[in-house]
Write an enzyme that holds these catalytic residues in place. Structure first.
Site, short mmCIF file in Angstrom:
data_model
loop_
_atom_site.label_atom_id
_atom_site.label_comp_id
_atom_site.label_asym_id
_atom_site.label_seq_id
_atom_site.Cartn_x
_atom_site.Cartn_y
_atom_site.Cartn_z
N LYS A 215 -1.83 42.91 91.77
CA LYS A 215 -0.93 41.76 91.90
C LYS A 215 -1.69 40.51 92.34
CE LYS A 215 2.44 39.06 92.72
NZ LYS A 215 3.53 38.65 91.91
N CYS A 269 3.79 31.70 94.74
CA CYS A 269 2.98 32.85 94.31
C CYS A 269 1.53 32.44 94.12
CB CYS A 269 3.51 33.40 92.99
SG CYS A 269 5.27 33.62 93.02
N1 SAJ Z 1 0.19 25.41 86.57
C1 SAJ Z 1 -0.76 24.49 86.16
N2 SAJ Z 1 -1.40 24.72 84.98
C2 SAJ Z 1 -1.12 25.80 84.20
C3 SAJ Z 1 -0.16 26.72 84.63
C4 SAJ Z 1 0.48 26.50 85.82
O1 SAJ Z 1 -1.04 23.50 86.84
O2 SAJ Z 1 -1.74 25.91 83.13
C5 SAJ Z 1 0.88 25.20 87.84
C6 SAJ Z 1 2.38 25.08 87.68
O3 SAJ Z 1 2.76 23.76 87.39
C7 SAJ Z 1 2.87 25.55 89.03
C8 SAJ Z 1 1.85 26.60 89.42
O4 SAJ Z 1 0.71 26.36 88.62
O5 SAJ Z 1 2.85 24.51 89.97
C9 SAJ Z 1 2.29 28.03 89.25
O6 SAJ Z 1 3.01 28.20 88.04
P1 SAJ Z 1 2.85 29.47 87.08
O7 SAJ Z 1 3.73 29.27 85.92
O8 SAJ Z 1 1.42 29.69 86.79
O9 SAJ Z 1 3.25 30.70 87.96
P2 SAJ Z 1 4.52 31.09 88.85
O10 SAJ Z 1 4.14 30.84 90.27
O11 SAJ Z 1 5.77 30.55 88.35
O12 SAJ Z 1 4.56 32.68 88.57
C10 SAJ Z 1 3.39 33.46 88.74
C11 SAJ Z 1 3.23 34.39 87.53
N3 SAJ Z 1 1.92 35.03 87.55
C12 SAJ Z 1 1.11 35.03 86.47
O13 SAJ Z 1 1.40 34.49 85.44
C13 SAJ Z 1 -0.19 35.77 86.63
C14 SAJ Z 1 4.31 35.44 87.54
O14 SAJ Z 1 4.10 36.39 86.51
C15 SAJ Z 1 4.33 36.15 88.90
O15 SAJ Z 1 5.35 37.11 88.95
C16 SAJ Z 1 4.60 35.12 89.97
O16 SAJ Z 1 3.52 34.19 89.94
C17 SAJ Z 1 4.71 35.81 91.31
O17 SAJ Z 1 5.82 36.02 91.76
O18 SAJ Z 1 3.67 36.21 91.85
#
Ligand code: SAJ
Length: 441
Positions: A215, A269
């Site tokens: 995780k 997360c």
């Molecule tokens: N972000 C960026 N650039 C990107 C992708 C995201 O700047 O290319 C930023 C987003 O704007 C946001 C942050 O990162 O502020 C996190 O967003 P996210 O979409 O990457 O992730 P979360 O926090 O919504 O969900 C993640 C997911 N983990 C993965 O994809 C490995 C989800 O599957 C998990 O269940 C979740 O964390 C969790 O609960 O841990």
């Protein structure tokens, strides 16, 4: 193993949808939360969180007669712990001059302690909360063993992380592969039997600490990848390059997948989980620590772009901040870099009016919020797009031009068609797009 009745500790973004899933699939569920307000809200048939499809799922669960909510756990065949593991706001660790955040495991401890009086031989306990490596073995098992029963011998104990994406929780709960780590192989098998009730994705079994690490590795990998994208954005601005174009081209390579730069990494997360590694092994996790530093400082880098757009000075400038949630198309404002940046702009002397379409009644001390796009824009001098909501991506620059005197727009997410906005008279500043000339002088 067959589970007739389960208790789910914590009715947040994970516990509540999970409770609904079990209930609609014929398992009796007692959903437990220590917050009386949440229990009252759910008992009234209302929800305290927003997530697409959740209202319908919870309604169906209640209608099935299988979902009850309560402030207290009770005897059951299985217990799932899905409570938050934030970090302390006021406590830090330090290693070689590096300050790092510390996980606040009080909710996990309290939820586990609450299970003890109800634990019976043959029960299964599953921890879902994201936790530092070895939590199941070193924190949860000893608490549960205060019951006089032995983990792995008298009752089954497993760790199974939630890995669903906010905004798509219900679909991903069912379809994603699920990892279940047992303190014994039989515990992992019991966990498999439990989640097989509704999970259609592959269920992989392993030991508890591996599952905990999996995780943390997933979210840390993403954080480090975004950190490098953010650093690429900084470099691109220095070299007069458009980072979005450069990343798109690099990603054509079959073994490259660079994520997107932005104003920072938020949510509960990705911006949190890497710290669990740093805390557990600060002497080893230096790349992870460094990536956290890059992403945490990104709102300041983004502020610099707004400053440039305002010709060096934000004092007295009227700024419309578009979007406040931590990422696109969700209403969750926790750990949001957009909120931080809106606060930073206000602190620099700007008069910020922020609009979050998914939470139009959001309220903050540091800056003004308004319930509509029109109100945010009608007297603005600068528009700053902070979140790549679908609604903002679809904005028609001509219509916006008619609604605002502003002719400067700053795009922190690389989602606006620069040419289309320029054609309507806007000067467009995009994060990661440098302006140095690209021809030979
Ligand atoms: N972000 C960026 N650039 C990107 C992708 C995201 O700047 O290319 C930023 C987003 O704007 C946001 C942050 O990162 O502020 C996190 O967003 P996210 O979409 O990457 O992730 P979360 O926090 O919504 O969900 C993640 C997911 N983990 C993965 O994809 C490995 C989800 O599957 C998990 O269940 C979740 O964390 C969790 O609960 O841990």
């Amino acid at each position: 193993m067959k589970f007739k009745k389960i208790c789910i500790m914590g009715l947040g973004y994970i516990g509540l949808p999970t409770a609904a899933m079990f209930a609609v699939n014929g398992v009796q569920v007692v959903g437990v939360d220590v917050n009386p307000k949440i229990i009252e809200t759910l008992q009234r048939g209302e929800l305290h969180i927003q997530e697409p499809g959740l209202r319908i799922a919870v309604k169906a669960a209640v209608k099935s007669g299988n979902l009850r909510v309560s402030l207290q756990p009770e005897e059951a065949d299985a217990f799932i712990v899905a409570v938050p593991t934030p970090f302390y706001e006021d406590k830090y660790g330090e290693y070689n001059g590096r300050k790092y955040k510390l996980a606040d495991m009080r909710a996990v401890t309290a939820a586990t302690e609450a299970i003890v009086p109800h634990l019976r031989a043959g029960n299964l306990v599953v921890l879902e909360s994201t936790s530092p490596p070895r939590t199941t073995l070193d924190l949860v098992a000893p608490i549960l063993e205060k019951s006089g029963l032995k983990a792995g011998q008298d009752f089954y104990l497993a760790y199974s992380p939630e890995r669903v994406l906010p905004g798509q929780i219900l679909r991903e709960l069912i379809e994603n592969a699920r990892v279940i780590g047992g303190v014994t192989p039989a515990s992992a098998e019991a966990g498999r039997d439990l989640y097989a009730v509704f999970v259609k994705g592959e269920i992989v079994t392993t030991d508890a600490t591996t599952a905990e690490m999996v995780k943390l590795m997933e979210n840390t990998y993403r954080d480090v990848n975004i950190a490098i994208a953010n650093e690429f954005a900084r470099l691109a601005e220095r070299f007069g390059v458009n980072v979005w174009e450069a990343i798109a081209i690099a990603n054509l390579h079959p073994r490259v997948k660079i994520l997107r730069p932005g104003p920072g990494v938020g949510g509960h997360c990705i911006s949190v989980d890497p710290w669990f590694f740093v805390e557990s092994a600060p002497d080893l996790a230096s790349l992870i620590y460094q990536s956290r530093q890059v992403n945490d400082s990104q709102p300041h880098f983004a502020l610099e772009l707004v400053r440039r757009a305002a010709a060096g000075n934000l004092r007295g400038r009227r700024v419309a901040a578009l979007g406040l949630s931590f990422k696109e198309d969700v209403d969750d404002l926790r750990e949001s870099p957009a909120v931080e940046l809106a606060g930073l702009m206000q602190r620099e002397g700007a008069q910020v009016k922020a609009f979050e379409p998914h939470k139009p009644d959001a309220h903050f001390e540091q800056f003004e919020t308004v319930p509509t796009l029109e109100e945010a824009c009608n007297d603005a001098e600068l528009l700053v797009l902070l979140v790549g909501h679908t609604m903002f991506k679809q904005l028609d620059p001509r219509q916006v031009a008619a609604q605002t005197p502003a002719r400067i727009i700053v795009d922190m997410r690389g989602v606006l068609d620069r040419k289309a906005w320029q054609a309507e008279g806007f000067v467009v500043f995009t994060l990661g797009v440098g302006s140095a000339p690209q021809k030979v002088e």
